[in-house]
Design a protein around this motif. Structure first.
Motif, PDB file in Angstrom:
ATOM      1  N   THR A  57       0.810  -1.218   0.000  1.00 27.95           N
ATOM      2  CA  THR A  57       0.000   0.000   0.000  1.00 27.95           C
ATOM      3  C   THR A  57       0.843   1.269   0.000  1.00 27.95           C
ATOM      4  OG1 THR A  57      -1.900  -1.058   1.046  1.00 27.95           O
ATOM      5  CG2 THR A  57      -1.715   1.315   1.290  1.00 27.95           C
ATOM      6  N   VAL A  58       1.841   1.360   0.872  1.00 25.91           N
ATOM      7  CA  VAL A  58       2.683   2.559   0.911  1.00 25.91           C
ATOM      8  C   VAL A  58       3.526   2.696  -0.358  1.00 25.91           C
ATOM      9  CG1 VAL A  58       4.584   3.704   2.111  1.00 25.91           C
ATOM     10  CG2 VAL A  58       2.692   2.726   3.424  1.00 25.91           C
ATOM     11  N   PRO A  59       4.211   1.632  -0.814  1.00 28.04           N
ATOM     12  CA  PRO A  59       4.913   1.762  -2.098  1.00 28.04           C
ATOM     13  C   PRO A  59       3.995   2.151  -3.246  1.00 28.04           C
ATOM     14  CG  PRO A  59       5.641  -0.213  -0.945  1.00 28.04           C
ATOM     15  CD  PRO A  59       4.473   0.334  -0.176  1.00 28.04           C
ATOM     16  N   ALA A  60       2.732   1.713  -3.188  1.00 32.15           N
ATOM     17  CA  ALA A  60       1.793   2.056  -4.256  1.00 32.15           C
ATOM     18  C   ALA A  60       1.652   3.561  -4.402  1.00 32.15           C
ATOM     19  CB  ALA A  60       0.426   1.421  -3.980  1.00 32.15           C
ATOM     20  N   GLY A  61       1.616   4.285  -3.289  1.00 31.66           N
ATOM     21  CA  GLY A  61       1.484   5.734  -3.356  1.00 31.66           C
ATOM     22  C   GLY A  61       2.640   6.388  -4.092  1.00 31.66           C
ATOM     23  N   PHE A  62       3.862   5.899  -3.864  1.00 31.16           N
ATOM     24  CA  PHE A  62       5.031   6.472  -4.521  1.00 31.16           C
ATOM     25  C   PHE A  62       5.086   6.062  -5.999  1.00 31.16           C
ATOM     26  CE2 PHE A  62       6.059   6.828  -0.088  1.00 31.16           C
ATOM     27  CZ  PHE A  62       6.829   7.982  -0.002  1.00 31.16           C
ATOM     28  N   ILE A  63       4.673   4.824  -6.307  1.00 34.23           N
ATOM     29  CA  ILE A  63       4.652   4.371  -7.706  1.00 34.23           C
ATOM     30  C   ILE A  63       3.622   5.160  -8.504  1.00 34.23           C
ATOM     31  CG2 ILE A  63       4.078   2.408  -9.193  1.00 34.23           C
ATOM     32  CD1 ILE A  63       5.303   0.603  -7.041  1.00 34.23           C
ATOM     33  N   ILE A  64       2.454   5.407  -7.896  1.00 34.30           N
ATOM     34  CA  ILE A  64       1.418   6.187  -8.573  1.00 34.30           C
ATOM     35  C   ILE A  64       1.887   7.617  -8.798  1.00 34.30           C
ATOM     36  CG2 ILE A  64      -0.899   7.168  -8.270  1.00 34.30           C
ATOM     37  CD1 ILE A  64      -1.572   4.510  -6.780  1.00 34.30           C
ATOM     38  N   ALA A  65       2.604   8.191  -7.816  1.00 35.02           N
ATOM     39  CA  ALA A  65       3.127   9.551  -7.980  1.00 35.02           C
ATOM     40  C   ALA A  65       4.111   9.622  -9.143  1.00 35.02           C
ATOM     41  CB  ALA A  65       3.796   9.999  -6.683  1.00 35.02           C
ATOM     42  N   ARG A  66       4.775   8.513  -9.429  1.00 29.17           N
ATOM     43  CA  ARG A  66       5.773   8.505 -10.506  1.00 29.17           C
ATOM     44  C   ARG A  66       5.155   8.205 -11.879  1.00 29.17           C
ATOM     45  NH1 ARG A  66      11.265   8.024 -11.158  1.00 29.17           N
ATOM     46  NH2 ARG A  66      11.986   6.825 -12.970  1.00 29.17           N
ATOM     47  N   TYR A  67       4.257   7.220 -11.931  1.00 31.08           N
ATOM     48  CA  TYR A  67       3.747   6.752 -13.223  1.00 31.08           C
ATOM     49  C   TYR A  67       2.319   7.201 -13.535  1.00 31.08           C
ATOM     50  CZ  TYR A  67       7.868   3.762 -13.138  1.00 31.08           C
ATOM     51  OH  TYR A  67       9.159   3.307 -13.080  1.00 31.08           O
ATOM     52  N   GLY A  68       1.610   7.779 -12.582  1.00 34.54           N
ATOM     53  CA  GLY A  68       0.273   8.283 -12.840  1.00 34.54           C
ATOM     54  C   GLY A  68      -0.827   7.297 -12.470  1.00 34.54           C
ATOM     55  N   ARG A  70      -3.784   6.738 -13.950  1.00 37.78           N
ATOM     56  CA  ARG A  70      -4.499   6.072 -15.043  1.00 37.78           C
ATOM     57  C   ARG A  70      -3.842   4.748 -15.426  1.00 37.78           C
ATOM     58  NH1 ARG A  70      -4.970   9.556 -20.287  1.00 37.78           N
ATOM     59  NH2 ARG A  70      -6.096  10.873 -18.793  1.00 37.78           N
ATOM     60  N   SER A  71      -2.554   4.771 -15.734  1.00 36.65           N
ATOM     61  CA  SER A  71      -1.876   3.554 -16.185  1.00 36.65           C
ATOM     62  C   SER A  71      -1.756   2.528 -15.065  1.00 36.65           C
ATOM     63  CB  SER A  71      -0.494   3.898 -16.744  1.00 36.65           C
ATOM     64  OG  SER A  71       0.283   4.579 -15.774  1.00 36.65           O
ATOM     65  N   VAL A  72      -1.483   2.993 -13.843  1.00 37.87           N
ATOM     66  CA  VAL A  72      -1.330   2.067 -12.722  1.00 37.87           C
ATOM     67  C   VAL A  72      -2.653   1.368 -12.417  1.00 37.87           C
ATOM     68  CG1 VAL A  72      -0.859   1.909 -10.243  1.00 37.87           C
ATOM     69  CG2 VAL A  72       0.624   3.290 -11.710  1.00 37.87           C
ATOM     70  N   TYR A  73      -3.754   2.110 -12.440  1.00 35.77           N
ATOM     71  CA  TYR A  73      -5.061   1.508 -12.161  1.00 35.77           C
ATOM     72  C   TYR A  73      -5.389   0.426 -13.185  1.00 35.77           C
ATOM     73  CZ  TYR A  73     -10.016   1.122 -11.000  1.00 35.77           C
ATOM     74  OH  TYR A  73     -11.246   0.646 -10.634  1.00 35.77           O
ATOM     75  N   PHE A  74      -5.120   0.707 -14.453  1.00 33.74           N
ATOM     76  CA  PHE A  74      -5.440  -0.255 -15.503  1.00 33.74           C
ATOM     77  C   PHE A  74      -4.643  -1.547 -15.328  1.00 33.74           C
ATOM     78  CE2 PHE A  74      -4.339  -2.090 -19.653  1.00 33.74           C
ATOM     79  CZ  PHE A  74      -5.602  -2.466 -20.079  1.00 33.74           C
ATOM     80  N   ILE A 111      -7.017   1.171  -5.253  1.00 34.67           N
ATOM     81  CA  ILE A 111      -7.627   1.981  -4.193  1.00 34.67           C
ATOM     82  C   ILE A 111      -6.894   3.309  -4.017  1.00 34.67           C
ATOM     83  CG2 ILE A 111      -8.039   2.108  -1.706  1.00 34.67           C
ATOM     84  CD1 ILE A 111      -8.691  -0.814  -1.704  1.00 34.67           C
ATOM     85  N   VAL A 112      -5.564   3.250  -3.965  1.00 34.01           N
ATOM     86  CA  VAL A 112      -4.797   4.478  -3.758  1.00 34.01           C
ATOM     87  C   VAL A 112      -4.959   5.411  -4.960  1.00 34.01           C
ATOM     88  CG1 VAL A 112      -2.490   5.438  -3.420  1.00 34.01           C
ATOM     89  CG2 VAL A 112      -3.162   3.352  -2.222  1.00 34.01           C
ATOM     90  N   SER A 113      -5.043   4.859  -6.170  1.00 37.15           N
ATOM     91  CA  SER A 113      -5.282   5.697  -7.350  1.00 37.15           C
ATOM     92  C   SER A 113      -6.599   6.450  -7.225  1.00 37.15           C
ATOM     93  CB  SER A 113      -5.296   4.826  -8.615  1.00 37.15           C
ATOM     94  OG  SER A 113      -4.030   4.286  -8.880  1.00 37.15           O
ATOM     95  N   MET A 114      -7.654   5.736  -6.839  1.00 37.60           N
ATOM     96  CA  MET A 114      -8.964   6.373  -6.721  1.00 37.60           C
ATOM     97  C   MET A 114      -9.005   7.346  -5.551  1.00 37.60           C
ATOM     98  SD  MET A 114     -11.652   3.341  -7.694  1.00 37.60           S
ATOM     99  CE  MET A 114     -12.978   4.551  -7.829  1.00 37.60           C
TER     100      MET A 114
END
Length: 393
Positions: A57-68, A70-74, A111-114
């Motif tokens: 969950t915590v790494p997800a926040g940093f990955i989403i901040a880097r890659y966006g 939209r692409s991460v959710y898909f 979840i973190v993306s949304m």
């Protein structure tokens, strides 16, 4: 994209997401029972998803901040699609637990993306809509999902039910490409991951919100994991009655989250948290002493109302914080997932030593100890409160 268009798309996606999660959890629980799983084993199956979510969950926040977002959710929607296709072939509860754990490794990125997208829009949407994301998600999980499970599990095989869940994950991934925010430009001179995480945790508003979310999620997990088993164990009630109790919980939660934003916004933070604690305490007494459907339904209503109040206050505080929200959302969701895992596992362990209904009464002192810990943390905070807390109180 305008706020109205974004909100319409977002609500539809979160509703279908909640439906898929609710349907998947109930289908998995009923399938585990058909394989002869005990209450403890059902608790482990339920907790495995939360454990998987805790890991990323915590790494997800940093990955989403880097890659966006939209692409991460898909991409994250593809994992649950594949796992749900395999679950009906599991010969035992262990296979189901492994499958739910794998799904848990994918869900945080969704979840973190949304959550991030919604928190960033909440400043312009206004505090009255602070509960709309959780409201639609809960509506799907606790109303549409259980209702669909009641209809589908009585008419279709487990394979077809899991196939439907898999298909919904695929459809959500495709739909998200039409409106989820794309990658944002990186901030120049941003601190390292560990330093940035330390700064987030050091924020008093974030730390307090996360601890309270942990307590709320753990209590809700205790309810959601064992209410079907409790209903089936009571005289004259069945597992289907447990699903109906979940519907009562869902209706109340959705109503509070959609309609309570403006009302809760008038409460001081301490008052709102205290009211949430009182409602949760009443709910646990109702579950622990219930002899029939009416008392179980009353407890579900009290618990959902208390959880909704706590969530509305937390969203108000987090939305007021400056900067991007993906990393904050990752930490906040970690608290939620840790609580969900703790509630399911602790309840399963307690059920091995005491009658199933007694676990709700035993949970009362644990909840109160957590509330005392929150109070101590609040009293030790610096006298100069952050602007978010001042605005809330």
């Amino acid at each position: 994209m305008s706020d109205n268009r974004f909100l319409a798309n977002f609500i539809f996606l979160s509703l279908v997401s909640g439906l898929t999660i609710g349907l998947g959890k109930i289908v998995t629980t009923l399938y585990a029972l058909s394989l002869g799983a005990t209450p403890f084993q059902v608790g482990v199956v339920s907790a495995m998803e939360s454990i998987g979510m805790m890991v990323v969950t915590v790494p997800a926040g940093f990955i989403i901040a880097r890659y966006g977002m939209r692409s991460v959710y898909f991409v994250a929607s593809l994992g649950p699609l594949l796992v749900n296709l395999a679950l009906p072939f599991s010969p035992s509860w262990i296979g189901l637990a492994i499958g739910r754990g794998l799904i848990g490794l994918c869900i945080p990125f969704r979840i973190v993306s949304m959550n991030s997208a919604f928190l960033e829009r909440l400043k312009t949407l206004g505090p009255a809509k602070a509960g709309w994301y959780r409201g639609t998600l809960t509506g799907g999980m606790a109303i549409v999902g259980p209702a669909a499970a009641t209809l589908l599990t009585q008419r279709l095989s487990p394979f077809i039910c899991f196939l439907l869940v898999a298909g919904l994950f695929g459809l959500m991934g495709l739909f998200s490409l039409s409106f989820m925010p794309a990658r944002q430009a990186p901030v120049e001179g941003a601190p390292g991951v560990l330093e940035e995480l330390r700064m987030i945790v050091a924020n008093a508003d974030i730390a307090e919100s996360c601890l309270i979310e942990f307590l709320s999620s753990a209590t809700n997990s205790l309810f959601g994991t064992f209410i079907i088993l409790l209903a089936a164990a009571l005289p004259l009630l069945t597992a289907q009655d447990g699903i109906h109790v979940m519907l009562f919980q869902g209706v109340t939660a959705v109503a509070m989250l959609f309609l309570g934003g403006s009302l809760v916004d008038r409460f001081r933070t301490r008052t709102a948290y205290g009211l949430g604690l009182a409602l949760a305490t009443g709910a646990l007494f109702a579950f622990g002493l219930a002899g029939g459907f009416t008392t179980l339904a009353l407890g579900a209503v009290l618990l959902s109302a208390g959880s909704a109040i706590v969530h509305l206050v937390n969203m108000r505080m987090l939305a007021a914080l400056p900067g991007g929200k993906s990393k904050i959302a990752g930490l906040y969701n970690l608290a939620s997932m840790t609580g969900s895992s703790f509630g399911a596992i602790a309840g399963g362990l307690m059920s091995r030593a005491v009658p199933l209904q007694s676990i709700y009464l035993i949970w009362l002192p644990l909840l109160l100890l957590g509330a005392i810990a929150v109070r101590i943390i609040h009293q030790r905070r610096p006298q100069a409160a952050s602007f978010a807390t001042e605005a809330a109180e």
